[in-house]
Design a protein around this motif. Structure first.
Motif, PDB file in Angstrom:
ATOM      1  N   THR A  15     -13.993  -5.432  -9.859  1.00 26.73           N
ATOM      2  CA  THR A  15     -12.613  -5.636  -9.409  1.00 26.73           C
ATOM      3  C   THR A  15     -12.428  -5.388  -7.910  1.00 26.73           C
ATOM      4  OG1 THR A  15     -12.255  -3.330 -10.012  1.00 26.73           O
ATOM      5  CG2 THR A  15     -11.543  -4.983 -11.614  1.00 26.73           C
ATOM      6  N   GLY A  17     -10.815  -5.263  -4.671  1.00 24.50           N
ATOM      7  CA  GLY A  17      -9.426  -5.486  -4.270  1.00 24.50           C
ATOM      8  C   GLY A  17      -8.395  -5.194  -5.344  1.00 24.50           C
ATOM      9  N   VAL A  19      -7.267  -2.512  -8.894  1.00 24.88           N
ATOM     10  CA  VAL A  19      -7.516  -1.220  -9.531  1.00 24.88           C
ATOM     11  C   VAL A  19      -8.703  -1.379 -10.489  1.00 24.88           C
ATOM     12  CG1 VAL A  19      -6.550   0.527 -11.064  1.00 24.88           C
ATOM     13  CG2 VAL A  19      -5.121  -0.528  -9.316  1.00 24.88           C
ATOM     14  N   PRO A  20      -9.696  -0.477 -10.393  1.00 24.20           N
ATOM     15  CA  PRO A  20     -10.912  -0.661 -11.203  1.00 24.20           C
ATOM     16  C   PRO A  20     -10.666  -0.393 -12.687  1.00 24.20           C
ATOM     17  CG  PRO A  20     -10.975   1.459 -10.084  1.00 24.20           C
ATOM     18  CD  PRO A  20      -9.746   0.746  -9.578  1.00 24.20           C
ATOM     19  N   VAL A  22     -12.852   1.138 -14.541  1.00 24.42           N
ATOM     20  CA  VAL A  22     -13.264   2.532 -14.714  1.00 24.42           C
ATOM     21  C   VAL A  22     -13.324   3.171 -13.329  1.00 24.42           C
ATOM     22  CG1 VAL A  22     -14.936   4.022 -15.875  1.00 24.42           C
ATOM     23  CG2 VAL A  22     -14.965   1.551 -16.317  1.00 24.42           C
ATOM     24  N   ALA A  24     -14.935   5.585 -10.934  1.00 24.67           N
ATOM     25  CA  ALA A  24     -16.198   6.330 -10.865  1.00 24.67           C
ATOM     26  C   ALA A  24     -16.003   7.545  -9.960  1.00 24.67           C
ATOM     27  CB  ALA A  24     -17.290   5.422 -10.300  1.00 24.67           C
ATOM     28  N   PRO A  56      -9.453   5.984   5.039  1.00 25.98           N
ATOM     29  CA  PRO A  56      -9.330   4.584   5.467  1.00 25.98           C
ATOM     30  C   PRO A  56      -9.174   3.661   4.254  1.00 25.98           C
ATOM     31  CG  PRO A  56     -11.222   5.623   6.505  1.00 25.98           C
ATOM     32  CD  PRO A  56     -10.714   6.579   5.484  1.00 25.98           C
ATOM     33  N   ARG A  57      -8.802   2.420   4.538  1.00 27.10           N
ATOM     34  CA  ARG A  57      -8.675   1.429   3.465  1.00 27.10           C
ATOM     35  C   ARG A  57      -9.975   1.271   2.700  1.00 27.10           C
ATOM     36  NH1 ARG A  57      -3.983  -0.150   3.914  1.00 27.10           N
ATOM     37  NH2 ARG A  57      -3.003  -0.498   5.949  1.00 27.10           N
ATOM     38  N   GLY A  58      -9.856   0.999   1.418  1.00 27.48           N
ATOM     39  CA  GLY A  58     -11.026   0.647   0.634  1.00 27.48           C
ATOM     40  C   GLY A  58     -11.750   1.821   0.010  1.00 27.48           C
ATOM     41  N   GLY A  60     -10.368   4.037  -2.078  1.00 31.91           N
ATOM     42  CA  GLY A  60      -9.967   4.301  -3.454  1.00 31.91           C
ATOM     43  C   GLY A  60      -8.724   5.150  -3.635  1.00 31.91           C
ATOM     44  N   THR A  62      -5.437   4.111  -3.757  1.00 33.19           N
ATOM     45  CA  THR A  62      -4.546   3.496  -4.745  1.00 33.19           C
ATOM     46  C   THR A  62      -5.156   3.593  -6.140  1.00 33.19           C
ATOM     47  OG1 THR A  62      -3.746   1.984  -3.044  1.00 33.19           O
ATOM     48  CG2 THR A  62      -3.303   1.376  -5.325  1.00 33.19           C
ATOM     49  N   SER A  63      -6.456   3.375  -6.227  1.00 32.76           N
ATOM     50  CA  SER A  63      -7.139   3.443  -7.532  1.00 32.76           C
ATOM     51  C   SER A  63      -6.997   4.836  -8.145  1.00 32.76           C
ATOM     52  CB  SER A  63      -8.623   3.117  -7.374  1.00 32.76           C
ATOM     53  OG  SER A  63      -8.784   1.832  -6.814  1.00 32.76           O
ATOM     54  N   GLN A 280     -17.810  -2.623  -5.322  1.00 25.79           N
ATOM     55  CA  GLN A 280     -17.189  -3.555  -6.273  1.00 25.79           C
ATOM     56  C   GLN A 280     -17.502  -5.001  -5.874  1.00 25.79           C
ATOM     57  OE1 GLN A 280     -15.511  -3.148  -9.084  1.00 25.79           O
ATOM     58  NE2 GLN A 280     -14.971  -0.981  -9.078  1.00 25.79           N
TER      59      GLN A 280
HETATM   60  N1  ADP Z   1     -13.608   5.603  -7.781  1.00 28.01           N
HETATM   61  C1  ADP Z   1     -13.694   4.271  -7.884  1.00 28.01           C
HETATM   62  N2  ADP Z   1     -14.386   3.715  -8.903  1.00 28.01           N
HETATM   63  C2  ADP Z   1     -14.474   2.379  -8.994  1.00 28.01           C
HETATM   64  N3  ADP Z   1     -13.930   1.515  -8.133  1.00 28.01           N
HETATM   65  C3  ADP Z   1     -13.236   2.010  -7.101  1.00 28.01           C
HETATM   66  C4  ADP Z   1     -13.071   3.412  -6.930  1.00 28.01           C
HETATM   67  N4  ADP Z   1     -12.341   3.628  -5.821  1.00 28.01           N
HETATM   68  C5  ADP Z   1     -12.042   2.416  -5.338  1.00 28.01           C
HETATM   69  N5  ADP Z   1     -12.575   1.434  -6.086  1.00 28.01           N
HETATM   70  C6  ADP Z   1     -12.512  -0.005  -5.792  1.00 28.01           C
HETATM   71  O1  ADP Z   1     -12.488  -0.142  -4.382  1.00 28.01           O
HETATM   72  C7  ADP Z   1     -11.493  -1.048  -3.960  1.00 28.01           C
HETATM   73  C8  ADP Z   1     -10.525  -0.381  -3.023  1.00 28.01           C
HETATM   74  O2  ADP Z   1      -9.822   0.613  -3.721  1.00 28.01           O
HETATM   75  P1  ADP Z   1      -8.336   0.995  -3.368  1.00 28.01           P
HETATM   76  O3  ADP Z   1      -7.919   1.981  -4.371  1.00 28.01           O
HETATM   77  O4  ADP Z   1      -7.508  -0.232  -3.205  1.00 28.01           O
HETATM   78  O5  ADP Z   1      -8.544   1.683  -1.946  1.00 28.01           O
HETATM   79  P2  ADP Z   1      -7.465   2.142  -0.886  1.00 28.01           P
HETATM   80  O6  ADP Z   1      -6.165   2.290  -1.605  1.00 28.01           O
HETATM   81  O7  ADP Z   1      -7.997   3.436  -0.365  1.00 28.01           O
HETATM   82  O8  ADP Z   1      -7.451   1.072   0.167  1.00 28.01           O
HETATM   83  C9  ADP Z   1     -10.856  -1.599  -5.228  1.00 28.01           C
HETATM   84  O9  ADP Z   1     -11.439  -2.862  -5.450  1.00 28.01           O
HETATM   85  C10 ADP Z   1     -11.265  -0.675  -6.333  1.00 28.01           C
HETATM   86  O10 ADP Z   1     -11.556  -1.427  -7.482  1.00 28.01           O
END
Ligand code: ADP
Ligand code: MG
Length: 398
Positions: A15, A17, A19-20, A22, A24, A56-58, A60, A62-63, A280
């Motif tokens: 996934t 971009g 929400v995953p 699972v 991790a 920083p972005r990416g 996790g 929001t996830s 991802q």
């Molecule tokens: N702990 C995690 N386990 C699995 N996938 C994750 C995890 N953290 C982030 N991701 C993946 O990384 C990407 C960015 O996560 P996101 O939550 O949008 O980050 P942020 O909000 O910090 O920019 C998403 O595609 C998400 O699926």
């Protein structure tokens, strides 16, 4: 999930971009949120102060918050969610998100009606400062000297009454998730911080907690908005450990009966490190290249076949970042990239730009706000996206 027949190519479980499926790793960070939820549920009290995840972005954020939101709902919380944006005023958004949260947990009809009336009057109070509620904007623009107290009081009432309404019907309480907190204005941040602090004065009667996330500038913005903001709980999110990175790849495919060879996992982790978005993306591109059926095994050849597509996506993202920078910011970025990967001092960037180090503050601040670079202490900055420095250097040679 029903497993499709072994003869069909399986859907991609990764996934990038989104929400995953699972989450991790992140046990420690989830633990911090669970502690807060546990306090609200067990003691019916405000679990404060603000909990602030920053990265920083990416990485996790929001996830993490979305995962916690699901857990909170499962243990009887009403949860309000909002993402700040520079374009939309924050308080009316918050009113709406609390309203939606209460709609989802079924309050009795009569208390719902009471609640709606109350929301309407709160919206009017919040309208005092010219924030737009229900599309109406206070056109006068006047701000009386003590006008700041009005939205603070209204926000306190809103959070208090919503949390009580949930608790009184047997729910655990209210949890408010605020994403992209760095985008909130200083006024809005101050209102939020003051309201939460005031509610803490009557902790036992406010069964709620506020969990937030934002870019690395967030702690600084919070402290600038209110000095006591420094009492917030700041938690940085780092890249995943190698073990968690492997888990990120393995868990979604395991659920479909597809396994990873150790060499293939190593190849991905070696090339993209522990950056969750990049993992991802790499997982997804590998999957698309292999198009596995149930029982298939992901090997290193599949990774080699998949990663070029990930590179293409990554290049597009680098180009978008470059595209969002002004001429001066690009000069800054190029100077910084010319120094190399890793942490770079202000003095080296200024030297590469051929200017005095005091004169680079503005582009530096703007690039931090845009999430393209981040401060790492002692005046050092680094690029937030792995590989961006190399992309910028390669660009310069075109
Ligand atoms: N702990 C995690 N386990 C699995 N996938 C994750 C995890 N953290 C982030 N991701 C993946 O990384 C990407 C960015 O996560 P996101 O939550 O949008 O980050 P942020 O909000 O910090 O920019 C998403 O595609 C998400 O699926
Ligand atoms: Mg996010």
């Amino acid at each position: 999930m029903t497993t499709p027949p072994a003869t069909e190519a399986l859907p991609d479980p990764y996934t990038p971009g989104q929400v995953p499926r699972v989450l991790a790793g992140r046990a420690v960070e989830l633990g911090r949120i669970r502690d807060r939820l546990g306090r609200v549920a067990s003691f019916g009290e405000l679990a404060g102060p603000l909990l602030v995840f920053h990265a920083p972005r990416g990485l996790g954020k929001t996830s993490l918050l979305r995962t916690a939101e699901r857990e909170a709902a499962a243990i009887g919380f009403a949860s309000a969610w909002l993402a700040c944006s520079r374009e939309r005023p924050f308080l009316p958004e918050l009113v709406r998100s609390v309203e939606r949260a209460l709609d989802r947990v079924d309050l009795r009809v009569e208390s719902r009606r009471r609640w709606r009336d109350r929301l309407t009057s709160l919206s009017v109070e919040l309208g005092v400062l010219g924030v737009s509620v229900g599309g109406e904007v206070d056109a006068t623009g006047d701000r009386s000297p003590d006008a700041g107290a009005a939205p603070i009081g209204a926000l306190e009432d809103l959070l208090h009454e919503a949390a009580r309404a949930v608790r009184d019907r047997g729910g655990a309480g209210l949890v408010v998730f605020i994403d992209e907190l760095h985008a909130a204005s200083a006024d809005d941040l101050a209102t939020l911080l003051n309201a939460v602090q005031n509610l803490d004065g009557d902790r036992d009667d406010n069964p709620l907690t506020v969990v937030t996330a934002g870019l690395p500038v967030t702690p600084e913005a919070i402290i600038r908005a209110a000095t006591f903001g420094e009492r917030s709980a700041f938690v940085p999110l780092d890249v995943l450990s190698d073990d968690d990175a492997r888990q990120l790849l393995v868990l979604p495919s395991d659920a479909l009966g597809v396994t990873w060879e150790a060499d293939a996992l190593e190849a991905v982790v070696r090339r993209v490190g522990g950056h969750p978005y990049l993992l991802q993306l790499a997982g997804s591109c590998t999957w698309q290249a292999l198009r596995p059926r149930a029982g298939a095994v992901v090997d290193e050849a599949a990774v080699d076949a998949g990663l070029p597509a990930a590179e293409v996506q990554l290049t597009a993202m680098h180009a978008a970042r470059w595209g969002s920078a002004t001429e001066l910011e690009r000069t800054f970025i190029s100077a910084m990239a010319s120094v190399g990967p890793g942490n770079v001092t202000r003095a080296r960037i200024a030297a590469a730009m051929g200017v005095d180090s005091r004169s680079i503050s503005v582009p530096r601040e703007r690039l931090i706000e845009k999430g393209i670079i981040e401060p790492v202490g002692h005046g050092l900055v680094r690029f937030t996206m792995p590989g961006f420095d190399a992309w910028v250097r390669a660009r310069g040679q075109d």
